[in-house]
Design a protein around this motif. Sequence first.
Motif, mmCIF file in Angstrom:
data_model
loop_
_atom_site.group_PDB
_atom_site.id
_atom_site.type_symbol
_atom_site.label_atom_id
_atom_site.label_comp_id
_atom_site.label_asym_id
_atom_site.label_seq_id
_atom_site.Cartn_x
_atom_site.Cartn_y
_atom_site.Cartn_z
ATOM 1 N N ARG A 256 0.825 -1.211 0.000
ATOM 2 C CA ARG A 256 0.000 0.000 0.000
ATOM 3 C C ARG A 256 0.858 1.259 0.000
ATOM 4 O O ARG A 256 0.461 2.291 0.532
ATOM 5 C CB ARG A 256 -0.926 -0.014 1.215
ATOM 6 N N PRO A 260 -2.311 5.380 -4.516
ATOM 7 C CA PRO A 260 -3.149 4.192 -4.704
ATOM 8 C C PRO A 260 -3.375 3.860 -6.174
ATOM 9 O O PRO A 260 -3.340 4.730 -7.048
ATOM 10 C CB PRO A 260 -4.458 4.568 -4.014
ATOM 11 N N SER A 261 -3.586 2.598 -6.439
ATOM 12 C CA SER A 261 -3.904 2.119 -7.779
ATOM 13 C C SER A 261 -5.052 1.122 -7.652
ATOM 14 O O SER A 261 -5.423 0.718 -6.553
ATOM 15 C CB SER A 261 -2.686 1.431 -8.401
ATOM 16 N N TYR A 262 -5.584 0.691 -8.771
ATOM 17 C CA TYR A 262 -6.672 -0.285 -8.687
ATOM 18 C C TYR A 262 -6.196 -1.583 -8.053
ATOM 19 O O TYR A 262 -6.966 -2.311 -7.429
ATOM 20 C CB TYR A 262 -7.275 -0.538 -10.071
ATOM 21 N N VAL A 263 -4.906 -1.874 -8.178
ATOM 22 C CA VAL A 263 -4.354 -3.089 -7.575
ATOM 23 C C VAL A 263 -4.396 -2.986 -6.053
ATOM 24 O O VAL A 263 -4.842 -3.905 -5.358
ATOM 25 C CB VAL A 263 -2.905 -3.325 -8.055
ATOM 26 N N SER A 264 -3.944 -1.851 -5.522
ATOM 27 C CA SER A 264 -3.955 -1.681 -4.073
ATOM 28 C C SER A 264 -5.368 -1.598 -3.534
ATOM 29 O O SER A 264 -5.661 -2.103 -2.453
ATOM 30 C CB SER A 264 -3.170 -0.417 -3.681
ATOM 31 N N GLU A 265 -6.251 -0.984 -4.290
ATOM 32 C CA GLU A 265 -7.635 -0.863 -3.840
ATOM 33 C C GLU A 265 -8.335 -2.213 -3.782
ATOM 34 O O GLU A 265 -9.205 -2.446 -2.943
ATOM 35 C CB GLU A 265 -8.390 0.103 -4.760
ATOM 36 N N GLN A 266 -7.930 -3.129 -4.659
ATOM 37 C CA GLN A 266 -8.517 -4.479 -4.632
ATOM 38 C C GLN A 266 -8.111 -5.236 -3.366
ATOM 39 O O GLN A 266 -8.811 -6.144 -2.926
ATOM 40 C CB GLN A 266 -8.059 -5.263 -5.862
#
Length: 276
Positions: A256, A260-266
């Motif tokens: 993290r 943030p990116s969509y990967v971290s948000e997932q």
Amino acid sequence: MNLTTEYIQRCQGILTTIEQQAEAIQQAAGWFSQTILAGRMVHLFGSGHSRIMVEEMWPRYGSFPGFNPIVELSLSFHNLVVGANGQRQAMFLENVPGLAQRILRNYDLSNLDSALVISSSGSNVVPIEMAELFQQQGVKVVALITKEHAEKSTSKRADGKKLSDFADLVLDTGAPVGDAMIAVPGLATPVAPGSTVGGAVLVNCIKAEVAQLLTQAGQPPRVLSAGNVVGTEKAVSLFESAYDEHAHRLAKLYQRVGVPSYVSEQSGTFTNNQGF
């Protein structure tokens, strides 16, 4: 007295200095073991030849996961000496303000972490700023310095502060001012430094104390062990499992970090605790 005997006797004095720090060593080990038991990592940093202590802690025979060696080649790649990647550049870079911040920008730090910052003089900018930034993130900092040498050294930092000013605990290698311990007849300057001896002993004392605390807590560490001690099959198993554990711990430092990116948000709620 021959010079070999003299050097060994000086090293015996270093060992005495370290033995007198037993309580501080145990305190450092207590903090480091708490970090490891929490699934986090103890950050290790040293510029110049202080890199030796980082590698002495992990990974090598008799060591175990739980430590994050932060080794910048630009600050510690000595073998070329001159030319590209030479020593002049390394000595310049370890006094560039802001470099420590760029290094730590790579990690998502936690106040569960702890750190060991090594600098014999305690006066170069990058290690000082590393310790300062760690403390700002609530990370306990153990500084490994050469006390006599650090006290006689002038900080390269504009405000004059040294590594010890940003340490929760200070350990002393026991080496003399200037580090070199042996005067050779007819030679104007001393040779044979002692801080590496003291630093290596301190690091391994901490390592032993941490291993004991982890074992007592029911989490005995996976120790990198020689095949001629534990058998070839067991040695391979220990190496593989220790490296895997290191990867799992390290993943938390990247999962993290930063923007943030969509990967971290997932992976769940994104929180950037760095403040850099």
